[in-house]
Design a protein around this motif. Structure first.
Motif, short mmCIF file in Angstrom:
data_model
loop_
_atom_site.label_atom_id
_atom_site.label_comp_id
_atom_site.label_asym_id
_atom_site.label_seq_id
_atom_site.Cartn_x
_atom_site.Cartn_y
_atom_site.Cartn_z
N GLU A 156 -57.07 9.48 27.13
CA GLU A 156 -56.31 10.86 27.29
C GLU A 156 -54.53 10.10 26.86
N PHE A 157 -54.42 9.39 25.63
CA PHE A 157 -52.29 9.61 25.62
C PHE A 157 -51.98 10.21 25.68
N LEU A 158 -52.19 11.42 24.89
CA LEU A 158 -51.31 12.10 24.30
C LEU A 158 -51.52 13.24 25.78
N GLU A 159 -51.99 13.15 26.58
CA GLU A 159 -52.23 13.91 27.88
C GLU A 159 -51.28 13.16 28.92
N THR A 160 -51.47 11.48 28.53
CA THR A 160 -50.54 11.30 29.54
C THR A 160 -48.83 11.31 29.91
N LEU A 161 -48.56 11.34 28.21
CA LEU A 161 -47.39 11.28 27.55
C LEU A 161 -47.08 12.76 28.32
N ASP A 162 -47.65 13.53 28.02
CA ASP A 162 -47.25 15.29 28.67
C ASP A 162 -46.85 15.35 29.94
N GLU A 163 -47.84 14.27 31.18
CA GLU A 163 -48.07 13.92 31.96
C GLU A 163 -46.85 13.63 32.92
N ILE A 164 -45.87 12.63 32.06
CA ILE A 164 -45.04 12.25 32.66
C ILE A 164 -43.83 12.96 32.22
N GLY A 165 -43.30 13.55 31.11
CA GLY A 165 -43.36 14.68 30.88
C GLY A 165 -42.10 14.22 28.97
N PHE A 166 -43.04 13.14 28.82
CA PHE A 166 -42.22 12.53 27.72
C PHE A 166 -42.63 13.61 26.09
N ASP A 167 -41.59 14.09 25.89
CA ASP A 167 -41.45 15.49 24.83
C ASP A 167 -41.36 14.00 23.20
N ARG A 168 -42.47 14.52 22.47
CA ARG A 168 -43.05 13.83 21.38
C ARG A 168 -41.83 14.11 20.20
N ASN A 169 -41.23 15.50 20.56
CA ASN A 169 -40.37 16.33 19.51
C ASN A 169 -39.02 14.90 19.74
N SER A 170 -38.89 14.33 20.84
CA SER A 170 -37.84 13.88 20.75
C SER A 170 -37.58 12.23 20.40
N VAL A 171 -38.91 12.07 19.50
CA VAL A 171 -38.77 10.42 18.55
C VAL A 171 -37.89 10.14 17.86
N THR A 172 -37.11 9.61 17.99
CA THR A 172 -35.96 9.63 16.59
C THR A 172 -36.76 9.02 15.28
N ASP A 173 -37.02 7.52 16.36
CA ASP A 173 -37.90 6.46 14.88
C ASP A 173 -38.98 6.08 15.68
N VAL A 174 -39.94 5.86 15.08
CA VAL A 174 -41.46 5.31 14.75
C VAL A 174 -41.34 3.27 14.08
N LEU A 175 -41.63 2.17 14.34
CA LEU A 175 -41.16 1.08 13.82
C LEU A 175 -43.13 0.34 13.76
N CYS A 176 -43.62 0.62 12.78
CA CYS A 176 -45.07 -0.35 12.54
C CYS A 176 -44.79 -1.59 12.03
N THR A 177 -44.88 -2.94 13.60
CA THR A 177 -44.16 -4.13 12.87
C THR A 177 -45.09 -4.72 11.74
N HIS A 178 -46.17 -4.25 11.96
CA HIS A 178 -47.44 -4.61 10.63
C HIS A 178 -48.94 -3.06 10.58
N LEU A 179 -49.14 -3.74 9.24
CA LEU A 179 -50.00 -2.04 9.31
C LEU A 179 -51.51 -2.08 9.56
N HIS A 180 -52.32 -3.33 10.28
CA HIS A 180 -53.40 -3.72 11.64
C HIS A 180 -53.34 -2.19 12.06
N PHE A 181 -54.87 -1.87 11.90
CA PHE A 181 -55.03 -0.91 12.91
C PHE A 181 -55.01 -0.31 14.27
N ASP A 182 -54.80 -1.64 14.90
CA ASP A 182 -54.49 -1.67 16.99
C ASP A 182 -52.65 -0.93 17.23
N HIS A 183 -51.68 -0.94 15.40
CA HIS A 183 -50.49 -0.90 15.48
C HIS A 183 -49.95 0.41 14.85
N VAL A 184 -50.92 1.21 14.56
CA VAL A 184 -50.32 2.58 13.14
C VAL A 184 -51.43 3.13 14.25
#
Length: 299
Positions: free
Chosen positions: A97-125
Motif C-alpha cells: 500500500e505504497f500509493l495509499e500511504t502517500l494518500d493517507e498522509i496527504g502527500f500530493d504526487r503532483n507536487s513532486v518537482t524532481d525525482v533523482l535515481c542514484t543508479h538504476l538497480h531495480f530497488d531504486h527505480v
C-alpha cells in the motif's frame, strides 16, 4: 496495511522516508564479511540501532522525500508493485500500500518537482512508475526524473548479456523507459548542479556511474549516498565492498574520498538502506578510523 513514514526536520528542510520493507535478511549476501564477530569489534556500531541483538545487520528499502525551498525532491523509489524480476522471486509482483500511504498522509504526487535515481538497480527505480490499465505510468507526472546520462547509457547500451541483464532489461521496460517516453527524463552529468542547493556527486563503484545527492539550505548540508554504502558498517570499514558492486575498487575509492571530505565537518550523511534515525556525522577517531554518530531529527 499502511507503510511506515518517518518525518524529520533538518533546519528549514522537511524530510520524509517512506519505508517499503525491511531488508535485514539480505545482508549476509550483500556484505558477507560483516559477520556478528566482526561487527562486535566495532564499538560504536554494536550498541547502535543499526544492528540486531545478535549483531546481524538492520536495513530498509525506502524512498526519501525532501522539501527544500520550493522544490519537492524524491530520491530513489524502492522496488515498486507488480514488477517482474526474474532473479528475485520474493520481490516480484509486490502488492504493497505504497500509493495509499502517500494518500493517507496527504502527500500530493503532483507536487513532486524532481525525482533523482542514484543508479538504476531495480530497488531504486521501482516507484518511478505504477501500473494502471495494463500500462506503466509515471508515478510523479509533473516531475523531472534525473538520471546520470553515463548510468543510463551503460544499462541501455553497454551492459553485458547475463541473467542479471535479462532482469534489468525488464526493469528498464517497467520503471525507466515509460518515464523517457513520457518526456519526463532529464539526463545529467554526474556532477550536475540542479539548483536550489541540490547538486550531484559522482560516486561510482556500486554501478558504473552511481551518483549521490548533496542538499544545502540555511547553513545545513546533507548527502544521500544511494548505495555508496549499504550499511553504516562500511563507514567503519570502507574496504568492505558489497558483493554485487560493479567495481569493488571504485566503490572503496568513492567511500574513502567522500568520508575524507566530510569527516569532522557538520555535513550529515545517510544512504538509502540505513535504518532510521538515518542521518549522522562521520568522525575520525584517534586511531584514524571513521565512526558514525547518528543524530535523531525525527519529529
Amino acid at each position: 496495511m499502511a507503510l511506515e513514514v518517518i518525518r524529520s526536520e533538518i533546519g528549514s528542510m522537511e524530510v520524509m522516508q517512506v519505508v517499503e520493507q525491511p531488508i535485514d535478511q539480505y545482508y549476509t549476501k550483500f556484505l558477507p564479511m560483516a559477520t556478528p564477530e566482526e561487527i562486535q569489534k566495532i564499538s560504536w556500531l554494536k550498541a547502535s540501532h543499526h544492528v540486531n541483538k545478535d549483531f546481524s545487520l538492520k536495513g530498509s528499502s525506502q524512498m526519501f522525500i525532501v522539501k527544500v525551498n520550493k522544490r519537492v525532491l524524491v530520491v530513489d523509489t524502492c522496488v515498486g508493485n507488480e514488477k517482474q524480476l526474474l532473479e528475485f522471486p520474493l520481490l516480484t509482483n509486490l502488492k504493497l500500500e505504497f500509493l495509499e500511504t502517500l494518500d493517507e498522509i496527504g502527500f500530493d504526487r503532483n507536487s513532486v518537482t524532481d525525482v533523482l535515481c542514484t543508479h538504476l538497480h531495480f530497488d531504486h527505480v521501482g516507484w518511478n512508475t505504477y501500473k494502471k490499465g495494463g500500462l506503466w505510468l509515471p508515478t510523479f507526472p509533473k516531475a523531472k526524473y534525473h538520471f546520470a546520462k553515463d548510468e543510463y547509457d551503460w544499462w541501455h547500451e553497454v551492459a553485458p548479456v547475463n541473467d542479471f541483464l535479462i532482469t534489468h532489461k525488464d526493469v528498464l521496460m517497467q520503471s525507466v523507459y515509460p518515464v523517457v517516453r513520457a518526456g519526463l527524463a532529464n539526463f545529467v552529468d554526474r556532477d550536475a548542479d540542479l539548483g536550489d542547493g541540490i547538486s550531484l556527486l559522482s560516486t561510482p563503484g556500486h554501478t558504473a556511474a552511481h551518483i549521490s545527492v548533496q542538499i544545502k539550505s540555511g547553513g545545513h548540508t546533507f548527502i544521500i549516498g544511494g548505495d555508496m554504502c549499504h550499511h553504516p558498517c562500511q563507514i567503519a570499514k570502507p574496504d568492505w565492498a558489497m558483493a554485487a558492486d560493479f567495481s569493488k575498487e571504485q566503490s572503496i575509492e568513492s567511500r574513502r574520498r567522500i568520508f575524507k571530505e566530510i569527516a569532522d565537518t557538520e555535513t550529515l550523511y545517510t544512504c538509502i538502506h540505513f535504518k532510521s534515525p538515518s542521518f549522522g556525522k562521520v568522525k575520525k577517531n584517534e586511531n584514524g578510523e571513521y565512526e558514525y554518530r547518528s543524530i535523531d531529527f525525527t519529529e
